[in-house]
Design a protein around this motif. Structure first.
Motif, short mmCIF file in Angstrom:
data_model
loop_
_atom_site.label_atom_id
_atom_site.label_comp_id
_atom_site.label_asym_id
_atom_site.label_seq_id
_atom_site.Cartn_x
_atom_site.Cartn_y
_atom_site.Cartn_z
N SER A 31 7.75 -29.89 -1.10
CA SER A 31 7.77 -29.82 0.37
C SER A 31 7.84 -28.38 0.90
CB SER A 31 8.95 -30.65 0.92
OG SER A 31 8.70 -32.00 0.61
N PRO A 32 8.72 -27.51 0.30
CA PRO A 32 8.75 -26.13 0.82
C PRO A 32 7.40 -25.43 0.67
CG PRO A 32 10.57 -26.52 -0.72
CD PRO A 32 9.67 -27.70 -0.81
N ILE A 33 6.69 -25.80 -0.36
CA ILE A 33 5.37 -25.17 -0.57
C ILE A 33 4.41 -25.64 0.50
CG2 ILE A 33 3.41 -24.98 -2.14
CD1 ILE A 33 5.94 -23.52 -3.15
N ILE A 34 4.43 -26.93 0.76
CA ILE A 34 3.49 -27.47 1.75
C ILE A 34 3.79 -26.90 3.14
CG2 ILE A 34 2.81 -29.61 2.94
CD1 ILE A 34 2.98 -30.93 0.11
N SER A 35 5.08 -26.83 3.48
CA SER A 35 5.37 -26.24 4.81
C SER A 35 5.06 -24.75 4.81
CB SER A 35 6.82 -26.52 5.20
OG SER A 35 7.67 -26.28 4.10
N GLY A 36 5.28 -24.09 3.65
CA GLY A 36 4.94 -22.66 3.56
C GLY A 36 3.45 -22.43 3.72
N LEU A 37 2.66 -23.30 3.13
CA LEU A 37 1.19 -23.15 3.25
C LEU A 37 0.76 -23.34 4.70
CD1 LEU A 37 -0.01 -25.10 0.06
CD2 LEU A 37 -0.32 -22.64 0.50
N LYS A 38 1.33 -24.34 5.35
CA LYS A 38 0.96 -24.56 6.76
C LYS A 38 1.28 -23.32 7.59
CE LYS A 38 1.63 -29.61 6.85
NZ LYS A 38 2.43 -30.73 7.39
N GLU A 39 2.46 -22.75 7.33
CA GLU A 39 2.88 -21.58 8.12
C GLU A 39 1.95 -20.39 7.88
OE1 GLU A 39 6.67 -20.12 6.77
OE2 GLU A 39 6.11 -18.15 7.57
N LYS A 40 1.65 -20.14 6.61
CA LYS A 40 0.83 -18.98 6.27
C LYS A 40 -0.62 -19.13 6.74
CE LYS A 40 4.02 -16.49 4.25
NZ LYS A 40 5.19 -17.26 4.75
N PHE A 41 -1.21 -20.31 6.57
CA PHE A 41 -2.60 -20.49 7.03
C PHE A 41 -2.67 -20.35 8.55
CE2 PHE A 41 -5.08 -21.02 3.44
CZ PHE A 41 -4.51 -21.88 2.51
N HIS A 42 -1.65 -20.85 9.22
CA HIS A 42 -1.63 -20.71 10.68
C HIS A 42 -1.57 -19.23 11.05
CE1 HIS A 42 -0.93 -21.85 14.83
NE2 HIS A 42 0.08 -20.97 14.86
N ALA A 43 -0.67 -18.51 10.36
CA ALA A 43 -0.50 -17.06 10.67
C ALA A 43 -1.79 -16.31 10.37
CB ALA A 43 0.65 -16.51 9.83
N ALA A 44 -2.41 -16.61 9.23
CA ALA A 44 -3.63 -15.88 8.85
C ALA A 44 -4.73 -16.10 9.89
CB ALA A 44 -4.11 -16.36 7.48
N ASN A 45 -4.82 -17.29 10.40
CA ASN A 45 -5.86 -17.56 11.40
C ASN A 45 -5.55 -16.92 12.74
OD1 ASN A 45 -8.29 -19.28 10.72
ND2 ASN A 45 -6.67 -20.34 9.60
N GLN A 46 -4.24 -16.65 12.97
CA GLN A 46 -3.86 -16.00 14.23
C GLN A 46 -4.03 -14.49 14.18
OE1 GLN A 46 -3.05 -17.70 17.06
NE2 GLN A 46 -3.68 -19.42 15.74
N ARG A 47 -3.85 -13.88 13.03
CA ARG A 47 -3.82 -12.41 12.94
C ARG A 47 -5.21 -11.81 13.09
NH1 ARG A 47 0.28 -10.25 8.28
NH2 ARG A 47 -1.08 -8.45 8.54
N SER A 48 -5.29 -10.83 13.99
CA SER A 48 -6.60 -10.21 14.26
C SER A 48 -7.02 -9.30 13.11
CB SER A 48 -6.51 -9.38 15.55
OG SER A 48 -5.49 -8.40 15.39
N ASP A 49 -6.04 -8.85 12.29
CA ASP A 49 -6.42 -7.94 11.18
C ASP A 49 -6.85 -8.73 9.93
OD1 ASP A 49 -3.17 -7.30 9.64
OD2 ASP A 49 -3.94 -9.06 10.73
N VAL A 50 -6.89 -10.05 10.04
CA VAL A 50 -7.33 -10.86 8.88
C VAL A 50 -8.76 -11.34 9.09
CG1 VAL A 50 -6.99 -13.03 7.62
CG2 VAL A 50 -5.01 -11.63 8.27
#
Ligand SMILES: CCCCCCCCCCCCC[C@H](O)CC(=O)SCCNC(=O)CCNC(=O)[C@H](O)C(C)(C)COP(=O)(O)OP(=O)(O)OC[C@H]1O[C@@H](n2cnc3c(N)ncnc32)[C@H](O)[C@@H]1OP(=O)(O)O
Length: 648
Positions: A31-50
């Motif tokens: 579960s921590p991995i799955i929630s971690g993945l959701k958080e990171k993919f969301h952040a990556a899609n938000q960041r303009s430098d990615v």
């Protein structure tokens, strides 16, 4: 030490966010991995430098799948809410529908939910021997993160059903063949290649390259003064093939499959029987692979007639000579068939190297002479190089183009020079490898790096496959034609002396045993050492140290250089024809667009400067061609048409 569980994200200067799963020992999707993945993919899609994203696993394994402990808890408590929402929130919305390209860098294993996450990515780059599978049924559940939908689309329904219902894993090598893995690279290059892939997709390169190849293949049908001259192709109802060896029997098979009557001529009953049996074996193999029905194979075979003389040649529409690369024999055959065959008959040679004017020297009907250069295996490989001399008539070229299309080939019309377009462009491919090996670089590493680039076989294994005897036979022809840029290596001769003819006799650089993959043969290293002593080009007697990137450049930049000469001499009508020929004739990766398209993405100026420095260190083999220098200095692409039209 407490094991580190979590998902990290690092954004590099290249704009690639690398998201890493860490949950030793198998990176199970707790579960921590799955929630971690959701958080990171969301952040990556938000960041303009990615610009792009790579997903990978820590510790040499991608992921062993969903955390099986959760199933155990659900069994114990009956509380189904313990099952996290993954398929839609994470797999579809954040991964597959990510606005930024997402590439999976897979090493070790990707099983169950692990493989399902990888399949939600836009591309998959894998290290060798990774284990890929959906073993959920062994746990009494189905692949629940979309694997039942995505796997069939990638590998086909039959294979996907096999993998899921039988919980059968495959290796990344098989995955590449099936289309589940887009590129196979050594572990050391996995992340860098995955980053490049992600950026290529972001920049549209991969798509651009494939779209380029699509249109380039269609452009080969346009041959100035041939296809626009108001001519109509004449039907080729009966074709004679002279020589029932590997090539002749393959050509005969390709013709039979298009319902063309074929006369196969050999010099004696033994060779004729062998040739006829080879055709039969080709057809049987197509049937066993589900590519041909049994009755179509029977019909094809009924159109074949084996002969030992020219009696059946009186009404043939075309003859394709496919005997050994012996000039005198070919000249004799062409003189004979010109006397026997009807005046309209096309006299074609499947020669891969010899000048067609030399072959037709003893004939009068120069306008009927043409090269029909098939690639082995002739009934499988789709490229057909149609080689025209300055005398070949437009009608003959048009007829052979039409026949080529009828037998499901892609005809590319090229000029008459040693090696024509593909073999000429790629003769430095093997020579560059020989130079590196004589400079002390491990031969198996050279092959591995080049296959990681995307070629199906490294240059040395390719030599095994073609047969070192053939390599020796054509060596002097190329040396005579292109001596100023030949690297003279004793390696091939030494291999033959040590009884290593290549795959044909089970031994070359690799050992070939029926039913198993080629294995590097360490005992060949003594032959390599002997070659190194003879060439004595290692600086200070010590092996050079090169990066993988330098290996690719030292082998493929000389190929680009020769392609520039082919363009400069107008051997091809347009640069994209050479792209098509390189993809179809040498299996140059289509996702790189072909040899010239790829060179233009690397940059003519960079290639020129690298070759110039290499030529200062290692001599004329790397000397930049005039065409490359001009384009590099003028900031032009190699693919830009020349002011003057091609010589054809
Ligand atoms: C029943 C509930 C019903 C709920 C409704 C159902 C809805 C449908 C399902 C929805 C979700 C599905 C999502 C997904 O599709 C399902 C899955 O992914 S299921 C898991 C699939 N993966 C596997 O089956 C792989 C199992 N593991 C192995 O085959 C091997 O362990 C390995 C990965 C090949 C590694 O082998 P080895 O190197 O030999 O190591 P070990 O086997 O000894 O394992 C080491 C260590 O890791 C633990 N472990 C291995 N895999 C997992 C895992 N997937 N989850 C958790 N833990 C795992 C293993 O137990 C060992 O632990 P240790 O003994 O060291 O404590």
């Amino acid at each position: 030490m407490a094991k580190k569980i979590g998902v990290t994200m690092e954004v590099g200067n290249d704009g690639v966010a690398v998201i890493t799963i860490s949950n030793p020992p198998v990176n199970s999707l707790a579960s921590p991995i799955i929630s971690g993945l959701k958080e990171k993919f969301h952040a990556a899609n938000q960041r303009s430098d990615v610009k792009a994203i790579v997903l990978t696993g820590n510790g040499g394994r991608f992921s062993g799948g969903f955390d099986i402990n959760v199933f155990q808890q659900v069994h114990k408590t009956g509380d189904i809410s313990l099952m996290p929402e993954v398929s839609i929130d994470l797999v579809c919305n954040l991964m597959e529908d990510s606005r930024k390209p997402l590439v999976a860098a897979v090493e070790g294993l990707a099983l169950g939910g692990g493989l399902e996450l990888a399949m939600a990515c836009h591309a998959r780059v894998a290290a060798p021997k990774a284990q890929l599978g959906l073993p959920e049924l062994t746990l009494g559940v189905i692949p629940g993160f979309g694997g039942t939908q995505r796997l069939p689309r990638l590998v086909g329904l039959a294979k996907a059903t096999d993998m899921i219902l039988l919980s059968k894993s495959i290796t990344s090598e098989e995955g590449q063949k099936l289309g589940l893995v887009d590129a196979l690279v050594p572990s050391g290059g996995l992340l860098s290649t995955s980053r490049k892939w992600a950026l290529d997709i972001a920049d549209g390169h991969t798509a651009k390259a494939l779209v380029h190849v699509f249109f380039a293949q269609r452009a080969t049908s346009k041959v100035p003064n041939v296809t626009d001259a108001g001519l109509k192709p004449r039907p080729m109802k009966k074709v004679a093939v002279i020589g029932g060896g590997l090539m002749g029997s393959g050509i005969a098979t390709a013709l039979l499959l298009s319902n063309t009557r074929v006369v196969l001529k050999e010099v004696n009953p033994e060779y004729l029987q062998k040739g006829l049996k080879s055709v039969e074996a080709n057809l049987k193999s197509l049937v066993s692979r589900g590519k041909l029905t049994q009755d179509k194979a029977g019909k094809a075979l009924s159109l074949l007639k084996g002969v030992l003389d020219y009696a059946e040649f009186k009404d043939v529409d075309m003859v394709i000579e496919a005997v050994i690369e012996n000039i005198q024999l070919k000249q004799k055959i062409f003189k004979e068939i010109e006397e026997i065959c009807p005046p309209h008959c096309i006299l074609a040679s499947n020669t891969s190297t010899i000048d067609l004017n030399v072959i037709g020297e003893k004939t009068n009907s120069k306008d009927s002479i043409v090269g029909a250069h098939f690639f082995s295996p002739a009934h499988i490989m789709t490229l057909l190089e149609i080689v025209r001399t300055e005398n070949t008539s437009a009608q003959v070229i048009l007829d052979l183009m039409a026949l080529g299309k009828a037998i499901k080939k892609v005809p590319v019309v090229v000029g008459n020079c040693i090696g024509f377009a593909v073999n000429r462009t790629f003769f430095p491919y093997t020579q560059g490898a020989h130079m590196l090996v004589n400079l002390g670089v491990d031969l198996f590493r050279v092959d591995s790096v080049i296959t990681s680039f995307g070629m199906p076989l490294g240059p040395l294994q390719l030599g095994d496959l073609a047969g070192h005897g053939i390599g020796m036979a054509v060596k002097d022809i190329y040396a005579k034609a292109y001596g100023d840029r030949i690297f003279r290596s004793p390696l091939t001769e030494l291999l033959l002396k040590s009884g290593r003819n290549g795959k044909i006799n089970g031994r070359g650089y690799y050992i070939y045993e029926k039913g198993s993959k080629p294995k590097p043969d360490p005992s060949v290293l003594s032959v390599v050492e002997e070659s190194r002593k003879l060439t004595n080009i290692m600086p200070g007697g010590k092996p050079i140290s090169v990066t993988d990137k330098e290996i690719v450049e030292m082998i493929l930049f000389p190929v680009v250089n020769e392609a520039c000469r082919v363009l400069d001499e107008g051997v091809v009508i347009r640069a994209s024809d050479l792209d098509v020929a390189s993809v179809l004739g040498m299996s140059f990766p289509s996702y790189r667009g072909g040899i010239v398209f790829w060179a233009d993405t690397v940059g003519p100026k960079y290639i020129y400067e690298r070759l110039k420095r290499l030529s200062e260190t290692y001599g004329g083999f790397f000397k930049p061609s005039r065409y490359l220098e001009e384009r590099a200095m003028n900031g032009m692409l190699l693919s830009e048409p020349k002011a003057s039209r091609s010589r054809m």
